[in-house]
Enzyme design. Structure first.
Site, PDB file in Angstrom:
ATOM      1  N   ASP A   1       0.831  -1.208   0.000  1.00 46.10           N
ATOM      2  CA  ASP A   1       0.000   0.000   0.000  1.00 46.10           C
ATOM      3  C   ASP A   1       0.864   1.256   0.000  1.00 46.10           C
ATOM      4  O   ASP A   1       0.672   2.170  -0.811  1.00 46.10           O
ATOM      5  CB  ASP A   1      -0.917   0.007   1.226  1.00 46.10           C
ATOM      6  CG  ASP A   1      -1.977  -1.071   1.189  1.00 46.10           C
ATOM      7  OD1 ASP A   1      -3.104  -0.788   0.760  1.00 46.10           O
ATOM      8  OD2 ASP A   1      -1.680  -2.209   1.599  1.00 46.10           O
TER       9      ASP A   1
ATOM     10  N   GLU B   1      -5.352   6.741  -0.328  1.00 48.74           N
ATOM     11  CA  GLU B   1      -5.922   6.147   0.881  1.00 48.74           C
ATOM     12  C   GLU B   1      -4.997   6.201   2.088  1.00 48.74           C
ATOM     13  O   GLU B   1      -5.451   6.395   3.215  1.00 48.74           O
ATOM     14  CB  GLU B   1      -6.321   4.694   0.616  1.00 48.74           C
ATOM     15  CG  GLU B   1      -6.962   4.032   1.812  1.00 48.74           C
ATOM     16  CD  GLU B   1      -7.586   2.689   1.485  1.00 48.74           C
ATOM     17  OE1 GLU B   1      -8.302   2.166   2.353  1.00 48.74           O
ATOM     18  OE2 GLU B   1      -7.363   2.170   0.381  1.00 48.74           O
TER      19      GLU B   1
ATOM     20  N   THR C   1      -7.305  -5.201   0.092  1.00 53.49           N
ATOM     21  CA  THR C   1      -6.124  -5.641   0.827  1.00 53.49           C
ATOM     22  C   THR C   1      -6.296  -7.041   1.407  1.00 53.49           C
ATOM     23  O   THR C   1      -5.341  -7.819   1.455  1.00 53.49           O
ATOM     24  CB  THR C   1      -5.779  -4.632   1.949  1.00 53.49           C
ATOM     25  OG1 THR C   1      -5.599  -3.334   1.370  1.00 53.49           O
ATOM     26  CG2 THR C   1      -4.500  -5.019   2.652  1.00 53.49           C
TER      27      THR C   1
ATOM     28  N   LYS D   1     -23.700  -3.280  -4.986  1.00 54.84           N
ATOM     29  CA  LYS D   1     -23.162  -3.126  -3.633  1.00 54.84           C
ATOM     30  C   LYS D   1     -24.107  -2.258  -2.831  1.00 54.84           C
ATOM     31  O   LYS D   1     -24.320  -1.093  -3.158  1.00 54.84           O
ATOM     32  CB  LYS D   1     -21.766  -2.516  -3.654  1.00 54.84           C
ATOM     33  CG  LYS D   1     -21.144  -2.428  -2.261  1.00 54.84           C
ATOM     34  CD  LYS D   1     -19.744  -1.848  -2.294  1.00 54.84           C
ATOM     35  CE  LYS D   1     -19.159  -1.795  -0.893  1.00 54.84           C
ATOM     36  NZ  LYS D   1     -17.817  -1.145  -0.878  1.00 54.84           N
TER      37      LYS D   1
ATOM     38  N   ASP E   1     -12.663   3.975  -4.367  1.00 54.32           N
ATOM     39  CA  ASP E   1     -13.146   2.615  -4.558  1.00 54.32           C
ATOM     40  C   ASP E   1     -14.006   2.456  -5.812  1.00 54.32           C
ATOM     41  O   ASP E   1     -14.454   1.333  -6.107  1.00 54.32           O
ATOM     42  CB  ASP E   1     -13.969   2.161  -3.343  1.00 54.32           C
ATOM     43  CG  ASP E   1     -13.113   1.909  -2.122  1.00 54.32           C
ATOM     44  OD1 ASP E   1     -11.971   1.436  -2.287  1.00 54.32           O
ATOM     45  OD2 ASP E   1     -13.568   2.202  -1.000  1.00 54.32           O
TER      46      ASP E   1
END
Length: 419
Positions: free
Chosen positions: A93, A118, A190, A344, A356
């Protein structure tokens, strides 16, 4: 795209309600406009082509970094820590964020390059985090040293820890309705990354609240759809037993598109220089019969209500089992034609972050699909970090007919959903 104004439904007859919804969905669906002849538009298009090429190259590099980290991570969990909210973060990341921050800043200049991303550098500055920081520094410098393979310039000397921390810290744009900024999710999914499964590197450019280009790197998304039926651990084992040819599209891809181009592209993870050479044009599926459609949803139940989506797809006639995939690989599956529906519906209190969705939305749209909220409105990327004003959830489909049926099913069952 910017948000489409809501039309009052209080005085509309049922057939007007359906007509207006169709118009609103059509506006979200038809994103490709005819180019105007002014020279300024030509220059703007050329600039976006260059920005897209650099973005593709940056994501290709980031994916090669992630592949190296993932191989080590599966054997050495010290490359992972948990953030304050207990969500995991890995060396990848931070290393990807620093690498892409360096490439964009060096290519386009620090004064004009704003990045929203992020991660922050706080966890790497603790006295107990020296080994993590050393790993980040090592992976960043290894990756940047390979920049010429991707048509980019490497640093003259290896970057120091302080420089890499600054590159991470510089990704502090807050977004908004005016100006231009890049939005980056260095490792989307992740948990999938840690488990050796699907994840994505997502990079998009937003201008005046609209996504104008997007790149999705999917290192574990196989070029052959059939491999999606196998867990990645099994795939890696089989690949070692029978290594594929170097020029085969056996594993991993980068998808990309620019707004208004009417085309989306895919290329393999082979270290190419980010042009369209060696790329394939991709299109959404032409399946419109729900009985033949495949739908995607998040793996983790905490991220979406599986029971609600199961009821929805059953009500519209979907017969196939869901394809549960980590990360924005779900957007890639729609754009490539491997699936037709992605839904979603987050649980109450959860707010969707723009990193996202931004890259995936423009790629699906340019591949011929449609993405809106559950009211049929375009997602609004002009409000900063979050998708403010999102109505209930996100729905992406390969075509307008499927999309309308899903939205109708949401309206019919929402009051009993407890979401």
């Amino acid at each position: 795209m910017g948000g489409v104004a809501m039309i009052s439904l209080q005085t509309a007859a049922p057939h007007h309600h359906q007509l207006r919804r169709r118009r609103r969905l059509s506006a979200a669906y038809c994103t490709t406009a005819k180019a105007r002849p002014e020279s300024g538009v030509v220059k703007e298009a050329e600039g976006r082509d260059w920005e897209l090429k650099v973005a593709v190259r940056a994501v290709q590099m980031a994916c090669s970094l992630c592949q190296r980290v993932q191989e080590e991570l599966l054997q050495n969990q010290r490359l992972k820590v948990d953030k304050d909210d207990l969500s995991p973060v890995t060396v990848a990341d931070w290393a990807v964020q620093a690498t892409i921050s360096y490439i964009l800043t060096e290519t386009f200049g620090p004064q004009t390059t704003q990045i929203m991303a992020e991660e922050d550098e706080t966890a790497l500055t603790n006295q107990t985090s020296s080994s993590l920081l050393n790993s980040v520094v090592s992976f960043v410098n290894q990756t940047l040293n390979s920049a010429p393979q991707f048509g980019l310039k490497p640093p003259k000397t290896p970057l120091k820890p302080s420089q890499i921390l600054q590159l991470i810290q510089n990704c502090n744009s807050t977004g908004g309705p005016k100006g231009r900024f890049w939005v980056l999710d260095p490792v989307d999914g992740t948990l999938g990354f840690i488990r050796g499964d699907q994840y994505a590197v997502a990079l998009a450019l937003i201008e005046n609240g609209e996504v104008i280009l997007g790149v999705l790197g999917c290192p574990n998304y196989p070029m052959k759809k059939e491999w999606l039926n196998y867990h990645q651990k099994y795939y890696r084992l089989m690949s070692r037993l029978a290594p594929p040819q170097p020029d085969s599209w056996h594993k991993g891809c980068v998808l990309f598109a620019k707004k208004g181009g009417g085309k989306a592209w895919m290329q393999p993870l082979t270290g190419q220089t980010g042009g369209q050479e060696g790329s394939r044009r991709i299109r959404v599926s032409d399946v419109s019969d729900p009985a033949l459609a495949t739908f995607c949803e998040p793996v983790e139940k905490a991220n979406s209500s599986h029971s609600f989506t199961a009821g929805l797809v059953h009500s519209v006639g979907v017969k196939k089992q869901p394809l549960r995939v980590y990360s924005m690989v779900k957007y890639a599956a729609i754009a490539r034609g491997d699936a037709e529906i992605f839904m979603k519906f987050a649980r109450s209190g959860y707010k969707e972050k723009i990193w996202d969705h931004a890259a995936g939305v423009v790629i699906i749209q340019e591949a011929g699909g449609v993405v809106t909220d559950a009211r049929g409105r375009s997602l609004d990327f002009s409000k900063g970090l979050f998708l403010e004003g999102l109505d209930r959830g996100v729905i992406a489909c390969s075509g307008l007919l499927l999309h309308e049926r899903i939205i109708g099913a949401v309206d019919a069952s929402w009051d009993s959903s407890n979401l």
